[in-house]
Design a protein around this motif. Structure first.
Motif, PDB file in Angstrom:
ATOM      1  N   ILE A 233       0.840  -1.191   0.000  1.00  0.00           N
ATOM      2  CA  ILE A 233       0.000   0.000   0.000  1.00  0.00           C
ATOM      3  C   ILE A 233       0.879   1.246   0.000  1.00  0.00           C
ATOM      4  CG2 ILE A 233      -0.268  -0.201   2.523  1.00  0.00           C
ATOM      5  CD1 ILE A 233      -3.013   1.202   2.171  1.00  0.00           C
ATOM      6  N   SER A 234       0.631   2.111  -0.970  1.00  0.00           N
ATOM      7  CA  SER A 234       1.326   3.392  -1.066  1.00  0.00           C
ATOM      8  C   SER A 234       0.342   4.486  -0.677  1.00  0.00           C
ATOM      9  CB  SER A 234       1.840   3.633  -2.490  1.00  0.00           C
ATOM     10  OG  SER A 234       2.735   2.616  -2.879  1.00  0.00           O
ATOM     11  N   VAL A 235       0.716   5.317   0.281  1.00  0.00           N
ATOM     12  CA  VAL A 235      -0.168   6.383   0.744  1.00  0.00           C
ATOM     13  C   VAL A 235       0.528   7.722   0.580  1.00  0.00           C
ATOM     14  CG1 VAL A 235      -1.496   4.989   2.364  1.00  0.00           C
ATOM     15  CG2 VAL A 235       0.620   6.049   3.121  1.00  0.00           C
ATOM     16  N   GLN A 236      -0.267   8.731   0.262  1.00  0.00           N
ATOM     17  CA  GLN A 236       0.305  10.071   0.147  1.00  0.00           C
ATOM     18  C   GLN A 236       0.517  10.662   1.534  1.00  0.00           C
ATOM     19  OE1 GLN A 236      -1.054  12.832  -2.965  1.00  0.00           O
ATOM     20  NE2 GLN A 236      -1.274  14.404  -1.376  1.00  0.00           N
ATOM     21  N   ARG A 237       1.717  11.151   1.769  1.00  0.00           N
ATOM     22  CA  ARG A 237       2.057  11.792   3.030  1.00  0.00           C
ATOM     23  C   ARG A 237       2.362  13.260   2.784  1.00  0.00           C
ATOM     24  NH1 ARG A 237       3.286   8.446   7.233  1.00  0.00           N
ATOM     25  NH2 ARG A 237       2.565  10.286   8.380  1.00  0.00           N
ATOM     26  N   SER A 238       1.992  14.109   3.753  1.00  0.00           N
ATOM     27  CA  SER A 238       2.289  15.526   3.651  1.00  0.00           C
ATOM     28  C   SER A 238       3.789  15.758   3.775  1.00  0.00           C
ATOM     29  CB  SER A 238       1.552  16.298   4.742  1.00  0.00           C
ATOM     30  OG  SER A 238       0.158  16.157   4.585  1.00  0.00           O
ATOM     31  N   ALA A 239       4.232  16.854   3.185  1.00  0.00           N
ATOM     32  CA  ALA A 239       5.650  17.180   3.250  1.00  0.00           C
ATOM     33  C   ALA A 239       6.044  17.538   4.678  1.00  0.00           C
ATOM     34  CB  ALA A 239       5.957  18.356   2.321  1.00  0.00           C
ATOM     35  N   PRO A 240       7.212  17.080   5.134  1.00  0.00           N
ATOM     36  CA  PRO A 240       7.643  17.415   6.492  1.00  0.00           C
ATOM     37  C   PRO A 240       7.944  18.892   6.674  1.00  0.00           C
ATOM     38  CG  PRO A 240       9.385  16.269   5.286  1.00  0.00           C
ATOM     39  CD  PRO A 240       8.157  16.213   4.432  1.00  0.00           C
ATOM     40  N   ALA A 241       8.345  19.583   5.610  1.00  0.00           N
ATOM     41  CA  ALA A 241       8.640  21.020   5.685  1.00  0.00           C
ATOM     42  C   ALA A 241       7.559  21.804   4.967  1.00  0.00           C
ATOM     43  CB  ALA A 241      10.003  21.304   5.056  1.00  0.00           C
ATOM     44  N   PRO A 242       7.264  23.042   5.390  1.00  0.00           N
ATOM     45  CA  PRO A 242       6.187  23.829   4.764  1.00  0.00           C
ATOM     46  C   PRO A 242       6.386  24.058   3.276  1.00  0.00           C
ATOM     47  CG  PRO A 242       6.894  24.815   6.839  1.00  0.00           C
ATOM     48  CD  PRO A 242       7.872  23.728   6.528  1.00  0.00           C
ATOM     49  N   ASP A 243       7.629  24.136   2.814  1.00  0.00           N
ATOM     50  CA  ASP A 243       7.881  24.408   1.406  1.00  0.00           C
ATOM     51  C   ASP A 243       8.131  23.139   0.584  1.00  0.00           C
ATOM     52  OD1 ASP A 243      10.202  23.827   2.710  1.00  0.00           O
ATOM     53  OD2 ASP A 243      11.429  25.345   1.700  1.00  0.00           O
ATOM     54  N   GLY A 244       7.954  21.983   1.202  1.00  0.00           N
ATOM     55  CA  GLY A 244       8.177  20.725   0.496  1.00  0.00           C
ATOM     56  C   GLY A 244       6.945  20.265  -0.262  1.00  0.00           C
ATOM     57  N   LYS A 245       7.080  19.125  -0.949  1.00  0.00           N
ATOM     58  CA  LYS A 245       5.974  18.573  -1.723  1.00  0.00           C
ATOM     59  C   LYS A 245       5.490  17.277  -1.094  1.00  0.00           C
ATOM     60  CE  LYS A 245       7.414  20.443  -6.217  1.00  0.00           C
ATOM     61  NZ  LYS A 245       7.783  20.093  -7.622  1.00  0.00           N
ATOM     62  N   PRO A 246       4.197  16.969  -1.239  1.00  0.00           N
ATOM     63  CA  PRO A 246       3.697  15.667  -0.755  1.00  0.00           C
ATOM     64  C   PRO A 246       4.423  14.533  -1.464  1.00  0.00           C
ATOM     65  CG  PRO A 246       1.885  17.133  -1.342  1.00  0.00           C
ATOM     66  CD  PRO A 246       3.126  17.784  -1.839  1.00  0.00           C
ATOM     67  N   HIS A 247       4.513  13.393  -0.801  1.00  0.00           N
ATOM     68  CA  HIS A 247       5.218  12.263  -1.371  1.00  0.00           C
ATOM     69  C   HIS A 247       4.483  10.975  -1.023  1.00  0.00           C
ATOM     70  CE1 HIS A 247       6.608  12.648   2.777  1.00  0.00           C
ATOM     71  NE2 HIS A 247       6.878  11.351   2.750  1.00  0.00           N
ATOM     72  N   LEU A 248       4.777   9.930  -1.753  1.00  0.00           N
ATOM     73  CA  LEU A 248       4.173   8.621  -1.504  1.00  0.00           C
ATOM     74  C   LEU A 248       5.105   7.771  -0.649  1.00  0.00           C
ATOM     75  CD1 LEU A 248       2.694   7.711  -4.997  1.00  0.00           C
ATOM     76  CD2 LEU A 248       1.395   8.244  -2.946  1.00  0.00           C
ATOM     77  N   GLU A 249       4.521   7.134   0.356  1.00  0.00           N
ATOM     78  CA  GLU A 249       5.243   6.165   1.172  1.00  0.00           C
ATOM     79  C   GLU A 249       4.690   4.777   0.873  1.00  0.00           C
ATOM     80  OE1 GLU A 249       6.430   8.685   5.211  1.00  0.00           O
ATOM     81  OE2 GLU A 249       5.260   6.844   5.334  1.00  0.00           O
ATOM     82  N   ARG A 250       5.582   3.833   0.684  1.00  0.00           N
ATOM     83  CA  ARG A 250       5.166   2.471   0.324  1.00  0.00           C
ATOM     84  C   ARG A 250       5.476   1.515   1.471  1.00  0.00           C
ATOM     85  NH1 ARG A 250       7.349  -0.699  -5.089  1.00  0.00           N
ATOM     86  NH2 ARG A 250       6.229  -2.670  -4.745  1.00  0.00           N
ATOM     87  N   HIS A 251       4.476   0.710   1.843  1.00  0.00           N
ATOM     88  CA  HIS A 251       4.643  -0.230   2.953  1.00  0.00           C
ATOM     89  C   HIS A 251       3.931  -1.534   2.614  1.00  0.00           C
ATOM     90  CE1 HIS A 251       6.188   2.940   5.614  1.00  0.00           C
ATOM     91  NE2 HIS A 251       5.221   3.707   5.130  1.00  0.00           N
ATOM     92  N   GLU A 252       4.302  -2.576   3.333  1.00  0.00           N
ATOM     93  CA  GLU A 252       3.588  -3.849   3.266  1.00  0.00           C
ATOM     94  C   GLU A 252       2.903  -4.095   4.603  1.00  0.00           C
ATOM     95  OE1 GLU A 252       5.990  -7.135   2.125  1.00  0.00           O
ATOM     96  OE2 GLU A 252       5.900  -6.639  -0.012  1.00  0.00           O
ATOM     97  N   VAL A 253       1.631  -4.495   4.543  1.00  0.00           N
ATOM     98  CA  VAL A 253       0.888  -4.786   5.767  1.00  0.00           C
ATOM     99  C   VAL A 253       0.097  -6.072   5.576  1.00  0.00           C
ATOM    100  CG1 VAL A 253       0.684  -2.385   6.532  1.00  0.00           C
ATOM    101  CG2 VAL A 253      -1.056  -3.346   5.010  1.00  0.00           C
ATOM    102  N   GLU A 254      -0.228  -6.711   6.677  1.00  0.00           N
ATOM    103  CA  GLU A 254      -1.072  -7.901   6.646  1.00  0.00           C
ATOM    104  C   GLU A 254      -2.515  -7.508   6.926  1.00  0.00           C
ATOM    105  OE1 GLU A 254       0.416 -10.732   9.418  1.00  0.00           O
ATOM    106  OE2 GLU A 254       2.031 -11.415   8.103  1.00  0.00           O
TER     107      GLU A 254
END
Length: 246
Positions: free
Chosen positions: A6-27
């Motif tokens: 599952i890849s989920v969109q995460r907010s940027a850690p810094a105010p001027d950054g861009k959102p990014h996708l995080e990819r994980h495996e879950v059961e």
């Protein structure tokens, strides 16, 4: 239990950054919903993942998100109907508050522009019922589609909202039609004038994206087409009325 990616969109850690996708495996279990998969992420690698949900039975509409490019109610969509690789993003055409949660203010601001509240006729008795026979034309006009749950999926999928932010959007226009055809409401003329403007029904290109993603099976496209016909009929009615008065 089977594993999914599952890849989920995460907010940027810094105010001027861009959102990014995080990819994980879950059961997840065989009958897990996409919302269950998001809870699995919260319990595991993403404890601070933000998303919105409430009823978990497909009635409130608050958990609508974009899953593999299509708007879905995540609580009522099973993982095994989508696949073992998920890409979950927030609704489109709305500002992202954080991660998968969006700010719905523009959505409801557009809704308010069509006078969505019922305005009873002056001659109706507030202490009595207004019966509408089920075999009447009034009843058929009112009961043409299911009840909207305000999930915002149609607003997210509408390309006209993307191109023209002032466009009222599918849900607002669908609501306007329900009130315009209601014989108990007195704001029909005013509401017709609002939806016939530049930001109303005639802006729609009838692509049907809103119809395709509605979890309730509503076709705002059909409602908008009816609004167009009613607006044109109203113009001709006014012209003929002036001619015969003259």
């Amino acid at each position: 239990m089977p594993k999914i990616t599952i890849s989920v969109q995460r907010s940027a850690p810094a105010p001027d950054g861009k959102p990014h996708l995080e990819r994980h495996e879950v059961e997840v279990s065989d009958k897990a919903s996409i919302l269950d998969a998001l809870f699995a992420l919260q319990r595991g690698p993403c404890p601070d993942l933000a998303f919105r949900f409430s009823c978990r039975v497909g009635m409130c509409g608050s958990c609508a998100m974009v899953v593999n490019g299509r708007e879905q109610l995540t609580c009522s969509t099973l993982v095994n109907t989508v696949g073992d690789k998920l890409r979950v993003e927030p609704l489109r055409n709305l500002p992202v508050t954080r991660d998968l949660a969006v700010d719905l203010k523009p959505f409801f601001a557009a809704y308010q522009r069509v006078l969505p509240q019922f305005i009873p006729r002056d001659d109706l008795d507030a202490n009595d019922f207004y019966p509408i026979p089920q075999d009447s034309k009034e009843w058929q006009a009112l009961g043409h589609q299911p009840q909207c749950i305000d999930c915002g999926a149609c607003y997210s999928a509408c390309t006209l909202v993307t191109l023209h932010p002032r466009y009222a959007g599918p849900m607002a226009l669908h609501r306007a039609l329900n009130l315009i055809v209601d014989p108990r409401d007195k704001a029909r003329a005013e509401r017709l004038q609002l939806v016939a403007g530049e930001a109303g029904a005639f802006r729609c290109h009838t692509l049907g994206n809103c119809r395709d993603v509605c979890p309730r099976g509503i076709s705002p496209t059909h409602s908008i087409e009816r609004l167009k016909r009613l607006a044109v009929f109203e113009v001709f009615r006014q012209i003929l009325s002036r001619v015969f008065r003259g």
